[in-house]
Design a protein around this motif. Structure first.
Motif, PDB file in Angstrom:
ATOM      1  N   ARG A  70       0.830  -1.205   0.000  1.00 17.22           N
ATOM      2  CA  ARG A  70       0.000   0.000   0.000  1.00 17.22           C
ATOM      3  C   ARG A  70       0.864   1.254   0.000  1.00 17.22           C
ATOM      4  O   ARG A  70       0.571   2.221  -0.712  1.00 17.22           O
ATOM      5  CB  ARG A  70      -0.928  -0.010   1.219  1.00 17.22           C
ATOM      6  CG  ARG A  70      -1.807   1.237   1.343  1.00 17.22           C
ATOM      7  CD  ARG A  70      -2.560   1.244   2.657  1.00 17.22           C
ATOM      8  NE  ARG A  70      -1.670   1.222   3.791  1.00 17.22           N
ATOM      9  CZ  ARG A  70      -1.040   2.297   4.262  1.00 17.22           C
ATOM     10  NH1 ARG A  70      -1.205   3.482   3.675  1.00 17.22           N
ATOM     11  NH2 ARG A  70      -0.247   2.203   5.301  1.00 17.22           N
ATOM     12  N   THR A  85       0.920   3.983  -2.944  1.00 17.73           N
ATOM     13  CA  THR A  85       0.575   5.364  -2.607  1.00 17.73           C
ATOM     14  C   THR A  85       1.644   6.325  -3.096  1.00 17.73           C
ATOM     15  O   THR A  85       1.346   7.382  -3.668  1.00 17.73           O
ATOM     16  CB  THR A  85       0.389   5.495  -1.087  1.00 17.73           C
ATOM     17  OG1 THR A  85      -0.682   4.643  -0.667  1.00 17.73           O
ATOM     18  CG2 THR A  85       0.062   6.927  -0.704  1.00 17.73           C
ATOM     19  N   LYS A 134      -5.056  -5.897  -4.750  1.00 15.59           N
ATOM     20  CA  LYS A 134      -4.905  -4.528  -4.291  1.00 15.59           C
ATOM     21  C   LYS A 134      -4.301  -3.651  -5.380  1.00 15.59           C
ATOM     22  O   LYS A 134      -4.711  -2.504  -5.580  1.00 15.59           O
ATOM     23  CB  LYS A 134      -4.034  -4.484  -3.038  1.00 15.59           C
ATOM     24  CG  LYS A 134      -3.847  -3.094  -2.444  1.00 15.59           C
ATOM     25  CD  LYS A 134      -3.004  -3.144  -1.186  1.00 15.59           C
ATOM     26  CE  LYS A 134      -3.732  -3.856  -0.069  1.00 15.59           C
ATOM     27  NZ  LYS A 134      -2.987  -3.768   1.218  1.00 15.59           N
ATOM     28  N   TRP A 183      -5.847  -0.401  -7.234  1.00 16.10           N
ATOM     29  CA  TRP A 183      -5.078   0.850  -7.348  1.00 16.10           C
ATOM     30  C   TRP A 183      -5.077   1.343  -8.789  1.00 16.10           C
ATOM     31  O   TRP A 183      -5.228   2.553  -9.039  1.00 16.10           O
ATOM     32  CB  TRP A 183      -3.650   0.597  -6.878  1.00 16.10           C
ATOM     33  CG  TRP A 183      -2.699   1.708  -7.143  1.00 16.10           C
ATOM     34  CD1 TRP A 183      -2.443   2.786  -6.352  1.00 16.10           C
ATOM     35  CD2 TRP A 183      -1.845   1.860  -8.284  1.00 16.10           C
ATOM     36  NE1 TRP A 183      -1.491   3.604  -6.929  1.00 16.10           N
ATOM     37  CE2 TRP A 183      -1.104   3.057  -8.106  1.00 16.10           C
ATOM     38  CE3 TRP A 183      -1.618   1.104  -9.431  1.00 16.10           C
ATOM     39  CZ2 TRP A 183      -0.173   3.501  -9.044  1.00 16.10           C
ATOM     40  CZ3 TRP A 183      -0.697   1.544 -10.368  1.00 16.10           C
ATOM     41  CH2 TRP A 183       0.017   2.732 -10.156  1.00 16.10           C
TER      42      TRP A 183
END
Length: 357
Positions: free
Chosen positions: A9, A13, A212, A216
């Motif tokens: 993550r 990010t 994930k 994204w």
């Protein structure tokens, strides 16, 4: 060194924040030039390819960085050649983007200031981020992302009230080929994602990581779609093509009467965080490549030559702003398509042919 780990993550990010820096320079002008009113859908057209890239990288890396994977798949000689090519390309992009950011400062804020001063300041902060553990860069990326998300969200929400839907609609079936062609500049932008893969050995393994990453990718492309739709809805394709940064021009015209009017000053200040995220990601990836190629110990020994080479390249590779812009429009697009999509796919194909797990 074993404690220098980040979550997926955090890396995603940081990459999201980094991509916002070139996004406002490329979009929506380049896509509107190709697809006109339909240019705002170019990121949606590029989404399947980005999803494919995420699948390729997860199948290719498996807990390693892209540099180590290239050595395993291609062998020590050819693998080092490929990593060296990525290193040269990363240094070129680091120098070019630093120069572009410095020129933007001079254009919008400090017209009489010396360019080398801004370059030195940008690359000094980049050097500081590079010599720190990767987890420090990742945590900085989280802070950058939060500030940028708030600024971008407010700007797009306020800009949406000034949109004219007739500037982006209606669209017809005959517009689809042009929209598909407009995905190429978006894919050139998304090619920067491959540099995050060189930090893959620092990512903590986590179940559901591929899912994930896919989420994204969808969020990123929807954000780019919203950015283009609001900008084109404010200016139309004809005017957007003639602007250097339609997004910054849009925020100049928004505000709340009686509270604040100079929204663009806040957004310009916030976008420095996106610039630093991009420069930091490129520098960290290049440092990882050097450590893959050479038995170098110490972050400063790796980071300092990289930053100095980027500073020299930013000052002397590009004689003027026009040459720099044209180079980035052509060379950066082609290079990111090859380095970001073609080479990872080729590596995975070779890995499958050699039946390597």
């Amino acid at each position: 060194m074993d404690q220098d780990r980040v979550s997926l993550r955090q890396l995603l990010t940081l990459t999201f924040a980094a991509l916002l820096s070139p996004a406002i320079r490329i979009l929506p002008g380049r896509t509107a030039e190709i697809a006109g009113e339909g240019g705002w859908l170019a990121a949606v057209a590029a989404l399947p390819v980005l999803l494919g890239l995420c699948w390729v990288l997860f199948a290719l890396l498996k807990g390693k960085g892209l540099g180590q994977t290239a050595l395993e798949v291609l062998g020590p000689v050819l693998g080092r050649v490929v990593v060296a090519l990525y290193l040269l390309w990363g240094l070129f992009l680091l120098a070019a983007n630093a120069r572009l950011v410095a020129l933007r400062f001079l254009t919008v804020s400090y017209r009489n200031a010396p360019l080398p001063l801004f370059l030195a300041a940008l690359l000094a902060i980049t050097f500081w981020l590079t010599i720190k553990p990767v987890r420090v860069l990742a945590r900085a990326g989280e802070v950058f992302y939060l500030a940028l998300a708030i600024g971008l969200g407010l700007s797009l929400a306020m800009g949406a009230f000034q949109m004219d839907p007739g500037r982006i609609l209606p669209l017809w079936g005959e517009d689809l080929p042009a929209i598909g062609a407009a995905a190429l500049p978006v894919l050139g932008l998304l090619g920067y994602v491959v540099f995050a893969a060189f930090l893959g050995d620092r990512v903590i393994p986590w179940p559901g990581g591929r899912k994930k990453a896919m989420g994204w990718a969808v969020g990123l492309c929807l954000t780019l779609t919203a950015l283009q739709a609001v900008c084109l809805g404010n200016f139309g394709p004809g005017l957007s093509i003639r602007m250097n940064t339609p997004f910054f021009m849009m925020v100049k015209g928004i505000g709340i009467a009686g509270t604040f009017q100079r929204v663009e000053s806040v957004i310009l200040a916030l976008w420095v965080l996106a610039d630093l995220a991009l420069l930091g990601l490129l520098a960290a990836a290049c440092a990882a490549m050097v450590r893959t190629l050479l038995p170098v110990q110490g972050r400063k020994r790796v980071a300092l030559p990289l930053v100095l080479l980027a500073l020299a390249g930013a000052l002397w590779l590009f004689p003027d702003a026009f040459f720099l812009t044209r180079t980035m429009e052509r060379a950066a697009l082609a290079g990111n398509l090859v380095m970001g999509f073609v080479l990872p796919l080729a590596l995975l194909a070779i890995k499958k042919l050699r039946r390597m797990e």
